[in-house]
Design a protein around this motif. Structure first.
Motif, PDB file in Angstrom:
ATOM      1  N   PHE A 245      42.568 -21.995 -21.469  1.00 20.26           N
ATOM      2  CA  PHE A 245      43.710 -21.918 -20.567  1.00 20.26           C
ATOM      3  C   PHE A 245      44.081 -23.263 -19.924  1.00 20.26           C
ATOM      4  N   PRO A 246      43.119 -24.054 -19.417  1.00 15.22           N
ATOM      5  CA  PRO A 246      43.504 -25.308 -18.747  1.00 15.22           C
ATOM      6  C   PRO A 246      44.307 -26.272 -19.620  1.00 15.22           C
ATOM      7  N   SER A 247      44.197 -26.133 -20.948  1.00 13.78           N
ATOM      8  CA  SER A 247      44.909 -27.048 -21.845  1.00 13.78           C
ATOM      9  C   SER A 247      46.312 -26.547 -22.203  1.00 13.78           C
ATOM     10  N   THR A 248      46.689 -25.378 -21.738  1.00 15.75           N
ATOM     11  CA  THR A 248      48.008 -24.824 -22.076  1.00 15.75           C
ATOM     12  C   THR A 248      49.104 -25.448 -21.210  1.00 15.75           C
ATOM     13  N   ARG A 249      50.348 -25.397 -21.696  1.00 18.16           N
ATOM     14  CA  ARG A 249      51.479 -25.916 -20.934  1.00 18.16           C
ATOM     15  C   ARG A 249      51.622 -25.167 -19.613  1.00 18.16           C
ATOM     16  N   GLU A 250      51.369 -23.859 -19.659  1.00 17.62           N
ATOM     17  CA  GLU A 250      51.512 -23.054 -18.453  1.00 17.62           C
ATOM     18  C   GLU A 250      50.546 -23.502 -17.365  1.00 17.62           C
ATOM     19  N   ALA A 251      49.290 -23.746 -17.763  1.00 14.31           N
ATOM     20  CA  ALA A 251      48.278 -24.152 -16.780  1.00 14.31           C
ATOM     21  C   ALA A 251      48.585 -25.537 -16.223  1.00 14.31           C
ATOM     22  N   LYS A 252      48.960 -26.462 -17.108  1.00 17.13           N
ATOM     23  CA  LYS A 252      49.278 -27.830 -16.662  1.00 17.13           C
ATOM     24  C   LYS A 252      50.487 -27.825 -15.722  1.00 17.13           C
ATOM     25  N   PHE A 253      51.477 -27.010 -16.047  1.00 16.91           N
ATOM     26  CA  PHE A 253      52.668 -26.895 -15.202  1.00 16.91           C
ATOM     27  C   PHE A 253      52.293 -26.376 -13.821  1.00 16.91           C
ATOM     28  N   ALA A 254      51.512 -25.289 -13.799  1.00 19.79           N
ATOM     29  CA  ALA A 254      51.109 -24.698 -12.526  1.00 19.79           C
ATOM     30  C   ALA A 254      50.265 -25.668 -11.705  1.00 19.79           C
ATOM     31  N   HIS A 255      49.391 -26.417 -12.372  1.00 23.03           N
ATOM     32  CA  HIS A 255      48.521 -27.360 -11.656  1.00 23.03           C
ATOM     33  C   HIS A 255      49.339 -28.494 -11.045  1.00 23.03           C
ATOM     34  N   GLU A 256      50.327 -28.995 -11.787  1.00 22.30           N
ATOM     35  CA  GLU A 256      51.184 -30.055 -11.269  1.00 22.30           C
ATOM     36  C   GLU A 256      51.988 -29.563 -10.057  1.00 22.30           C
ATOM     37  N   LEU A 257      52.455 -28.325 -10.142  1.00 17.75           N
ATOM     38  CA  LEU A 257      53.193 -27.762  -9.013  1.00 17.75           C
ATOM     39  C   LEU A 257      52.296 -27.639  -7.790  1.00 17.75           C
ATOM     40  N   MET A 258      51.059 -27.211  -7.997  1.00 17.07           N
ATOM     41  CA  MET A 258      50.129 -27.069  -6.879  1.00 17.07           C
ATOM     42  C   MET A 258      49.882 -28.419  -6.212  1.00 17.07           C
ATOM     43  N   GLN A 259      49.699 -29.460  -7.018  1.00 14.35           N
ATOM     44  CA  GLN A 259      49.468 -30.793  -6.452  1.00 14.35           C
ATOM     45  C   GLN A 259      50.689 -31.277  -5.661  1.00 14.35           C
ATOM     46  N   ALA A 260      51.878 -30.991  -6.188  1.00 13.23           N
ATOM     47  CA  ALA A 260      53.099 -31.371  -5.472  1.00 13.23           C
ATOM     48  C   ALA A 260      53.174 -30.641  -4.133  1.00 13.23           C
TER      49      ALA A 260
END
Length: 290
Positions: free
Chosen positions: A230-245
């Motif tokens: 899961f961490p390597s999927t586009r969905e996970a990366k997108f969600a993680h970037e949003l969380m950091q923002a």
């Protein structure tokens, strides 16, 4: 005086039979059976005449007669037919008839059929936004009954619809919980496993919408344990970037990530709405969400 329609004629006969006394050589049961048949004829005639309220009311009278005659299966069918007629003009009356049908089904232990009827209620409430909260609750109740009867795929569909409606009600906590239920079951089947990343993305977005980024991070950790890819999927990366923002309170970074993701995978209405909610909260916060 205008002549009676066929539906009115049958209804008059049904009313007369229902109110008649039982003779020495007749049984009460046969009286109610005959009255039920006449009310059914009246209801069907009213359907032909497209007099939906009268049809629904006649089917309900039929159901009452069937109950007097101890014909519970026929009573269930009559209440269901009443709901079908009422749907055309009186959705609340349709719901009431379905509740009566469900009561009999539960008493008989027919939980699968009860789930079907509860799902119908959810659909009536969801249509045109009649009562979204009640629609959500009915989808959950139907899902629970389907799950009890091992109809897990249908249960999952109900939970998914309930999750979408919960977010529309801004009950993001409940939506997050329901999406996790949907994802957990989807993991068990090769046919549905591919969709898990979508449900986890939605759960993460719901968590961000509550402003609880600690829970969002906990979700990422949990999802990674359940599926190491899961961490390597586009969905996970997108969600993680949003969380950091969100952590940084950086609206520009947030919107840049949304724009980039949308260029590759078009955002649906559900995601668009919840992202706008998160953005609005970000703009109102100083120093980000905590």
């Amino acid at each position: 005086m205008a002549p009676r329609s066929l539906g009115e004629e049958h209804l008059a006969k049904a009313e007369k039979k229902a109110s008649s006394s039982v003779g020495w050589f007749a049984s009460s049961s046969s009286k109610w059976e005959e009255a039920g048949d006449l009310f059914q004829q009246a209801a069907n005639a009213f359907k032909v005449e497209k007099r939906w309220s009268e049809s629904g009311a006649a089917f309900e009278r039929e159901a009452a007669c069937r109950q007097h005659a101890n014909e519970m299966n026929d009573a269930m069918n009559a209440f269901h037919n009443a709901a079908k007629s009422y749907k055309k003009s009186e959705p609340e009356a349709a719901v009431t008839a379905l509740h009566q049908c469900i009561k009999l089904l539960v008493q008989a232990g027919n939980f699968r059929q009860a789930a079907d009827r509860e799902k119908e209620i959810a659909g009536i409430y969801a249509q045109d936004g009649l009562d979204v909260a009640k629609a959500r609750d009915s989808f959950v109740r139907a899902g629970d009954w389907y799950k009890q009867e091992d109809a897990n795929a249908t249960a999952n569909q109900c939970y998914q619809q309930a999750a979408e409606l919960s977010a529309g009600l801004q009950d993001y906590q409940r939506s997050m919980e329901l999406y996790q239920i949907v994802a957990d079951w989807s993991l068990t089947s090769p046919l549905t496993k591919y969709s898990v990343k979508e449900y986890w993305l939605r759960a993460a977005l719901c968590s961000m919408a509550t402003g609880d980024l600690v829970t969002t991070q906990r979700l990422f950790d949990t999802f990674a344990k359940k599926d190491v890819t899961f961490p390597s999927t586009r969905e996970a990366k997108f969600a993680h970037e949003l969380m950091q923002a969100c952590e940084e309170g950086d609206v520009e970074r947030f919107m840049a990530q949304v724009y980039q993701y949308d260029q590759v995978t078009k955002l649906d209405n559900w995601k668009t709405e919840i992202l706008l909610m998160i953005r609005k909260a970000l703009e109102q916060e100083e120093g980000g969400l905590t």
